[in-house]
Design an enzyme around this catalytic site. Structure first.
Site, PDB file in Angstrom:
ATOM      1  CG  ASP A  62      -2.022  -0.937   0.977  1.00 19.14           C
ATOM      2  OD1 ASP A  62      -2.035  -1.813   0.150  1.00 19.14           O
ATOM      3  OD2 ASP A  62      -3.034  -0.818   1.985  1.00 19.14           O
ATOM      4  CG  HIS A 113      -4.373   2.676  -0.663  1.00 22.06           C
ATOM      5  ND1 HIS A 113      -5.149   1.827  -0.096  1.00 22.06           N
ATOM      6  CD2 HIS A 113      -3.429   3.118   0.297  1.00 22.06           C
ATOM      7  CE1 HIS A 113      -5.052   1.802   1.333  1.00 22.06           C
ATOM      8  NE2 HIS A 113      -3.827   2.612   1.589  1.00 22.06           N
ATOM      9  CG  HIS A 117      -3.174   6.898   3.409  1.00 21.28           C
ATOM     10  ND1 HIS A 117      -3.646   6.998   4.677  1.00 21.28           N
ATOM     11  CD2 HIS A 117      -2.727   5.713   3.176  1.00 21.28           C
ATOM     12  CE1 HIS A 117      -3.756   5.495   5.267  1.00 21.28           C
ATOM     13  NE2 HIS A 117      -3.009   4.677   4.056  1.00 21.28           N
ATOM     14  CG  HIS A 206       2.498   0.279   4.245  1.00 18.16           C
ATOM     15  ND1 HIS A 206       2.028  -0.961   5.180  1.00 18.16           N
ATOM     16  CD2 HIS A 206       1.155   0.811   4.071  1.00 18.16           C
ATOM     17  CE1 HIS A 206       0.821  -0.796   5.633  1.00 18.16           C
ATOM     18  NE2 HIS A 206       0.437   0.190   4.912  1.00 18.16           N
TER      19      HIS A 206
END
Length: 248
Positions: A62, A113, A117, A206
């Protein structure tokens, strides 16, 4: 007259109560699906959690692309002869388009994603933001993403509906390494992942520190040899979600 005033007061109070109830119901409807981010609940939703073929383990990353972390992770994956699924943030793709393109060119699977974020604080923007993220990622990488993992694993009703409209399938994870925390290192990440992963599981790591402690991605990098090696010792293939055999 006093009686009429009291009636009006009751009417206003009733209307206000109904409005509050309606808002509360809307909030519940929006955020009820977010309980799937909690590990015990994910076990009740195996497909959403990413549980697939028992002979396969899905490896996912991610928060990329990152100008240093992602190329370093890609090189390590090449050495291990492993392909993975990368859930990209569109804002990172805009900043590092070459890295995003190279990820796809090297045979890895591209997924969405999000635009950035962020927590789901603007449900009315979910559809537009996800559509923008999809277009950006597809245009830059040349891929047609098929998977969506919301930031923090928080899949709200509006995010789920937006993903469905774009043909994106939401998927979370069954094992994470907590590689984003300050005291993480390769050993702690590998131990945590290997204590949770089994055949058919999906690993979350990640390749960026955009939403984490600076440099934290190195702990995921340092855990890769142990994680992949263990899975292969168990006779399981390691690869992207496209090869994971998830049921519809």
């Amino acid at each position: 007259m006093p009686t009429e005033s009291r009636k009006r007061g009751l009417t206003v109070t009733s209307a206000t109560g109904a409005g509050v109830a309606l808002v509360a119901a809307g909030v519940v409807a929006e955020f009820l699906p977010t309980v799937t981010a909690v590990s015990p609940v994910r076990r009740l939703c195996p497909t959403l959690a990413g549980r697939g073929d028992p002979g396969h383990v899905a490896l996912t990353f991610d928060d990329g692309p990152h100008p240093v972390a992602t190329p370093t992770v890609l090189r390590r994956l090449d050495e291990l002869a492993v392909r993975a699924t990368f859930f990209l943030l569109a804002e990172q793709v805009r900043e590092h388009p070459r890295v995003a393109y190279e990820t796809h060119e090297r045979g890895h699977e591209i997924a969405v994603h999000g635009l950035r974020h962020d927590p789901p604080t603007r449900p009315w923007r979910a559809g537009a933001d996800l559509a923008e993220a999809y277009r950006t990622i597809a245009d830059v990488t040349g891929a047609s993403p098929g998977w969506y993992r919301p930031p923090y694993g928080v899949l709200t009703t509006s995010r789920a509906a937006a993903a469905r409209r774009l043909g994106l399938r939401p998927v979370l994870w069954t094992a994470d390494g907590r590689d984003w925390v300050r005291d993480a290192d390769g050993d702690t990440v590998a131990r945590r992942v290997l204590s949770r992963v089994d055949g058919g599981g999906t690993i979350l790591l990640h390749d960026s520190d955009v939403a984490a402690v600076p440099g934290s991605w190195r702990s995921a990098l340092d855990a890769l040899d142990a994680v992949v090696g263990h899975c292969r010792t168990q006779g399981r293939l390691v690869g992207p979600l496209r090869d994971h055999g998830l049921r519809n």
